[in-house]
Design an enzyme around this catalytic site. Sequence first.
Site, PDB file in Angstrom:
ATOM      1  CG  HIS A  67      -6.278  -8.571  -7.459  1.00  0.00           C
ATOM      2  ND1 HIS A  67      -5.981  -9.003  -8.728  1.00  0.00           N
ATOM      3  CD2 HIS A  67      -6.547  -7.261  -7.567  1.00  0.00           C
ATOM      4  CE1 HIS A  67      -6.067  -7.982  -9.563  1.00  0.00           C
ATOM      5  NE2 HIS A  67      -6.414  -6.912  -8.882  1.00  0.00           N
ATOM      6  CG  ASN A  68     -10.293  -6.513  -6.773  1.00  0.00           C
ATOM      7  OD1 ASN A  68      -9.773  -6.212  -5.712  1.00  0.00           O
ATOM      8  ND2 ASN A  68      -9.952  -5.958  -7.912  1.00  0.00           N
ATOM      9  N   PRO A  95       2.448  -9.058  -7.041  1.00  0.00           N
ATOM     10  CG  PRO A  95       0.714  -8.136  -8.282  1.00  0.00           C
ATOM     11  CD  PRO A  95       0.997  -8.996  -7.087  1.00  0.00           C
ATOM     12  N   GLY A  96       4.790  -6.784  -8.513  1.00  0.00           N
ATOM     13  CA  GLY A  96       5.396  -5.459  -8.442  1.00  0.00           C
ATOM     14  C   GLY A  96       4.719  -4.598  -9.494  1.00  0.00           C
ATOM     15  CG  MET A  98       4.264  -2.198 -16.544  1.00  0.00           C
ATOM     16  SD  MET A  98       4.016  -1.178 -18.014  1.00  0.00           S
ATOM     17  CE  MET A  98       3.360   0.307 -17.291  1.00  0.00           C
ATOM     18  CB  SER A 102       6.219 -10.014  -9.559  1.00  0.00           C
ATOM     19  OG  SER A 102       5.669  -8.921 -10.258  1.00  0.00           O
ATOM     20  CG  HIS A 119      -3.091  -8.312  -6.360  1.00  0.00           C
ATOM     21  ND1 HIS A 119      -2.697  -9.490  -6.931  1.00  0.00           N
ATOM     22  CD2 HIS A 119      -3.225  -7.433  -7.375  1.00  0.00           C
ATOM     23  CE1 HIS A 119      -2.601  -9.331  -8.245  1.00  0.00           C
ATOM     24  NE2 HIS A 119      -2.906  -8.086  -8.535  1.00  0.00           N
ATOM     25  N   GLY A 120       0.083  -6.752  -4.335  1.00  0.00           N
ATOM     26  CA  GLY A 120       0.903  -5.601  -4.691  1.00  0.00           C
ATOM     27  C   GLY A 120       1.043  -4.623  -3.539  1.00  0.00           C
ATOM     28  N   GLY A 122       0.041  -1.265  -3.820  1.00  0.00           N
ATOM     29  CA  GLY A 122      -0.938  -0.186  -3.895  1.00  0.00           C
ATOM     30  C   GLY A 122      -0.384   1.000  -4.669  1.00  0.00           C
TER      31      GLY A 122
END
Length: 195
Positions: A67-68, A95-96, A98, A102, A119-120, A122
């Site tokens: 994702h980078n 993804p969410g 922990m 997700s 990607h999530g 943030g």
Amino acid sequence: MARGNAASDQRHSPLGDARLVTEYLEAEATAANYAFLNRLLLAELLRQTLRELFGDVEAPLVYDVPHNLTLPYEGGWLARKGACPAGAEQPVIIPGSMGATSFLMVGCGDARALESASHGAGRARSRFSLSRGGADQSEAALGLTGVDCITLRAERRVEEAPAAYKPIRPVVDAQVEAGIVREVARLSPLLTFKA
């Protein structure tokens, strides 16, 4: 108009810029290869542990995407930072945390979003704000109650706690509504490993 010296002209020439681009892309590819190998080794360690516990268990890699990364795109380069490819019918994982769901998605190839998805959600809080002295590091304040996390460094559990991240559902809903991705499945975390 004043004329610059040869070194100055070279720095701003297309040839000079091409060299810098090439050097950057080579350095980024090296980092991406390191990250891929790291994920591969972590997955193999997990497989070994599962086999020790449950016998001969298959655990094949289903999908892996960074994702980078900077990739070729329409004759140029597209740098994704905190985003992943979301081309038409391409698998997308959002993804969410922990402690949060997700999402397995499929990309819609939306050109307005440069065929990318987040990607999530943030970070809501910086790593420093969570780990500094005086910060409430109780399980409840960090959102870690009932969260199973294995880590070699205790500070990683705090830095990556659910309270560090924004809620994932509004981010997913906005991307679905915008036609960037379609939802396939929701995944609840059972165990997290933080390096």
